[in-house]
Design an enzyme around this catalytic site. Structure first.
Site, PDB file in Angstrom:
ATOM      1  N   GLY A   1       0.826  -1.215   0.000  1.00  0.00           N
ATOM      2  CA  GLY A   1       0.000   0.000   0.000  1.00  0.00           C
ATOM      3  C   GLY A   1       0.853   1.255   0.000  1.00  0.00           C
ATOM      4  N   ALA A   2       1.980   1.203  -0.732  1.00  0.00           N
ATOM      5  CA  ALA A   2       2.984   2.278  -0.611  1.00  0.00           C
ATOM      6  C   ALA A   2       2.984   3.253  -1.789  1.00  0.00           C
ATOM      7  CB  ALA A   2       4.383   1.679  -0.421  1.00  0.00           C
TER       8      ALA A   2
ATOM      9  N   ARG B   1       1.210   5.724  -1.925  1.00  0.00           N
ATOM     10  CA  ARG B   1       0.981   7.062  -1.344  1.00  0.00           C
ATOM     11  C   ARG B   1       0.983   6.945   0.191  1.00  0.00           C
ATOM     12  NH1 ARG B   1      -5.190   6.375  -2.766  1.00  0.00           N
ATOM     13  NH2 ARG B   1      -5.978   5.895  -0.674  1.00  0.00           N
TER      14      ARG B   1
ATOM     15  N   ASP C   1      -2.835  -7.424  -4.970  1.00  0.00           N
ATOM     16  CA  ASP C   1      -3.917  -7.305  -3.978  1.00  0.00           C
ATOM     17  C   ASP C   1      -3.508  -8.158  -2.783  1.00  0.00           C
ATOM     18  OD1 ASP C   1      -6.160  -7.496  -2.402  1.00  0.00           O
ATOM     19  OD2 ASP C   1      -7.526  -8.038  -4.031  1.00  0.00           O
TER      20      ASP C   1
ATOM     21  N   TYR D   1     -12.819  -1.902  11.355  1.00  0.00           N
ATOM     22  CA  TYR D   1     -11.422  -1.430  11.344  1.00  0.00           C
ATOM     23  C   TYR D   1     -10.749  -1.639  12.712  1.00  0.00           C
ATOM     24  CZ  TYR D   1      -7.661   2.026  10.404  1.00  0.00           C
ATOM     25  OH  TYR D   1      -6.460   2.670  10.223  1.00  0.00           O
TER      26      TYR D   1
ATOM     27  N   ALA E   1     -10.012  -5.276  13.235  1.00  0.00           N
ATOM     28  CA  ALA E   1      -8.858  -5.682  12.416  1.00  0.00           C
ATOM     29  C   ALA E   1      -7.556  -5.167  13.033  1.00  0.00           C
ATOM     30  CB  ALA E   1      -9.015  -5.155  10.992  1.00  0.00           C
ATOM     31  N   LYS E   2      -7.564  -3.919  13.493  1.00  0.00           N
ATOM     32  CA  LYS E   2      -6.322  -3.328  14.005  1.00  0.00           C
ATOM     33  C   LYS E   2      -5.929  -3.916  15.366  1.00  0.00           C
ATOM     34  CE  LYS E   2      -5.101  -0.565  10.662  1.00  0.00           C
ATOM     35  NZ  LYS E   2      -4.061  -1.071   9.739  1.00  0.00           N
TER      36      LYS E   2
HETATM   37  P1  NAP Z   1      -3.993   5.583   2.294  1.00  0.00           P
HETATM   38  O1  NAP Z   1      -3.429   6.936   2.010  1.00  0.00           O
HETATM   39  O2  NAP Z   1      -5.445   5.358   2.047  1.00  0.00           O
HETATM   40  O3  NAP Z   1      -3.126   4.508   1.486  1.00  0.00           O
HETATM   41  C1  NAP Z   1      -3.437   3.139   1.547  1.00  0.00           C
HETATM   42  C2  NAP Z   1      -2.872   2.445   0.336  1.00  0.00           C
HETATM   43  O4  NAP Z   1      -3.198   1.036   0.428  1.00  0.00           O
HETATM   44  C3  NAP Z   1      -3.492   2.962  -0.987  1.00  0.00           C
HETATM   45  O5  NAP Z   1      -2.486   3.204  -1.941  1.00  0.00           O
HETATM   46  C4  NAP Z   1      -4.399   1.807  -1.397  1.00  0.00           C
HETATM   47  O6  NAP Z   1      -4.557   1.653  -2.798  1.00  0.00           O
HETATM   48  C5  NAP Z   1      -3.621   0.602  -0.851  1.00  0.00           C
HETATM   49  N1  NAP Z   1      -4.467  -0.586  -0.782  1.00  0.00           N
HETATM   50  C6  NAP Z   1      -5.773  -0.688  -0.413  1.00  0.00           C
HETATM   51  N2  NAP Z   1      -6.205  -1.940  -0.520  1.00  0.00           N
HETATM   52  C7  NAP Z   1      -5.157  -2.682  -0.972  1.00  0.00           C
HETATM   53  C8  NAP Z   1      -4.978  -4.061  -1.294  1.00  0.00           C
HETATM   54  N3  NAP Z   1      -5.993  -4.949  -1.178  1.00  0.00           N
HETATM   55  N4  NAP Z   1      -3.780  -4.483  -1.745  1.00  0.00           N
HETATM   56  C9  NAP Z   1      -2.756  -3.597  -1.891  1.00  0.00           C
HETATM   57  N5  NAP Z   1      -2.848  -2.284  -1.596  1.00  0.00           N
HETATM   58  C10 NAP Z   1      -4.042  -1.827  -1.144  1.00  0.00           C
HETATM   59  O7  NAP Z   1      -3.753   5.157   3.815  1.00  0.00           O
HETATM   60  P2  NAP Z   1      -2.717   5.683   4.929  1.00  0.00           P
HETATM   61  O8  NAP Z   1      -3.389   6.731   5.716  1.00  0.00           O
HETATM   62  O9  NAP Z   1      -1.379   5.941   4.334  1.00  0.00           O
HETATM   63  O10 NAP Z   1      -2.654   4.393   5.877  1.00  0.00           O
HETATM   64  C11 NAP Z   1      -1.648   3.388   5.775  1.00  0.00           C
HETATM   65  C12 NAP Z   1      -1.832   2.377   6.904  1.00  0.00           C
HETATM   66  O11 NAP Z   1      -1.783   3.043   8.157  1.00  0.00           O
HETATM   67  C13 NAP Z   1      -3.179   1.655   6.860  1.00  0.00           C
HETATM   68  O12 NAP Z   1      -3.020   0.325   7.285  1.00  0.00           O
HETATM   69  C14 NAP Z   1      -4.004   2.436   7.857  1.00  0.00           C
HETATM   70  O13 NAP Z   1      -5.062   1.653   8.363  1.00  0.00           O
HETATM   71  C15 NAP Z   1      -2.954   2.765   8.899  1.00  0.00           C
HETATM   72  N6  NAP Z   1      -3.295   3.929   9.735  1.00  0.00           N
HETATM   73  C16 NAP Z   1      -3.475   5.162   9.190  1.00  0.00           C
HETATM   74  C17 NAP Z   1      -3.798   6.229  10.021  1.00  0.00           C
HETATM   75  C18 NAP Z   1      -3.993   7.627   9.495  1.00  0.00           C
HETATM   76  O14 NAP Z   1      -4.351   8.514  10.304  1.00  0.00           O
HETATM   77  N7  NAP Z   1      -3.782   7.907   8.215  1.00  0.00           N
HETATM   78  C19 NAP Z   1      -3.919   6.036  11.408  1.00  0.00           C
HETATM   79  C20 NAP Z   1      -3.727   4.758  11.919  1.00  0.00           C
HETATM   80  C21 NAP Z   1      -3.407   3.706  11.080  1.00  0.00           C
HETATM   81  P3  NAP Z   1      -5.838   2.276  -3.560  1.00  0.00           P
HETATM   82  O15 NAP Z   1      -5.664   3.747  -3.515  1.00  0.00           O
HETATM   83  O16 NAP Z   1      -5.734   1.721  -4.951  1.00  0.00           O
HETATM   84  O17 NAP Z   1      -7.049   1.822  -2.808  1.00  0.00           O
END
Ligand code: NAP
Length: 255
Positions: free
Chosen positions: A13-14, A16, A64, A155, A158-159
């Protein structure tokens, strides 16, 4: 000598957000990096933006994480294209928030599939290489939402599941030179939290300002804050740490 010279790190998921920030931090410390994301062109574009150390390489792979065949193919590609595998960061994520009575089975299954099954499949595929070479680092993304957050039953479950997952793998894989830990971020400025602002019908600026005001350190987090914690846990400095979850939230969970 940088911390990850000669190492290969894969971050899911990198394309972005936190994942990209973490991939960049590994790259800046000498690693070759594989960016996995759903869309191969987005993954390749992100890999092309990484600033690499001399001799290091990057690749973008479409996969995926919730699909076993896709995961196995992707991990084999990482090993053959980058020449090995030493670090796995299970970061890919989605949210499908709703109160329980409105949450659909599809939304439950999607969130469980990406976060929990995704971490399971990726770690299982990577550990074949890690156990053989008696070396490996796994860091999974949990969340402060693991402790409970209205509208996030899927969520949150899961977490918190991720926290049990790393504790169990800490026990199972420790004897093979493999460390398994989690980082639990608080609010981090990414597209994921921007989407939450939109759902709450707030501007991104107002939403972020409100979160910062309520936080003990009076700011929101950024992908670099999480990248610093993930790379520490993936480094040899942290080799006596396993099965743990490190909250990186500016003190939000102290309130
Ligand atoms: P994000 O900006 O939404 O980025 C998530 C990335 O994961 C996107 O590029 C997405 O691709 C990809 N993805 C989704 N489903 C996938 C799959 N089945 N296989 C491969 N890639 C997949 O999220 P983020 O905020 O950077 O979060 C990253 C991690 O940190 C996540 O696990 C999130 O739950 C955790 N987290 C985030 C926060 C926060 O405040 N941001 C807080 C706590 C934990 P698409 O765009 O194509 O869907």
């Amino acid at each position: 000598m940088t911390r990850f010279e000669g190492r290969v790190a894969v971050v899911t998921g990198a394309a972005r957000g936190i994942g990209f920030g973490t991939a960049q931090r590994f790259a800046s410390e000498g690693a070759s990096v594989a960016i996995l994301d759903l869309d191969e062109s987005a993954a390749a574009e992100a890999a092309g933006r990484l600033e690499l150390a001399d001799g290091a390489r990057a690749v973008g792979i479409g996969a995926d994480v919730s699909d076993a065949t896709s995961v196995d193919t992707a991990v084999e590609r990482v090993v053959s294209e980058l020449g090995g595998l030493h670090v796995l960061v299970n970061n890919a994520g989605v949210t499908r928030d709703n109160l329980l009575f409105k949450m659909t089975e599809v939304d439950w299954d999607l969130v469980m599939g990406v976060h929990l099954k995704g971490a399971f499949l990726m770690t299982k595929a990577a550990q074949r290489h890690f156990t053989e070479q008696r070396y490996g680092k796994v860091v999974c993304l949990s969340s402060t939402s693991a402790l409970g957050n209205r509208g996030q039953a899927n969520y949150s479950a899961a977490k918190m599941g991720i926290q049990g997952f790393v504790r169990t793998l800490g026990l199972e894989l420790g004897p093979y030179g493999i460390n398994v830990n989690a980082v639990a971020p608080g609010f981090i400025a990414t597209e994921m939290t921007d989407a939450t602002a939109a759902r709450l019908k707030m501007s991104v600026e107002d939403f972020r300002a409100g979160v910062a005001d309520r936080n003990p350190v009076k700011r929101i987090g950024h992908p670099e804050d999480i990248a610093a914690a993930v790379t520490f846990l993936a480094s040899d400095e942290a080799s006596y740490i396993t099965g743990q979850t490190l909250y990186v939230d500016g003190g939000a969970t102290l309130l």
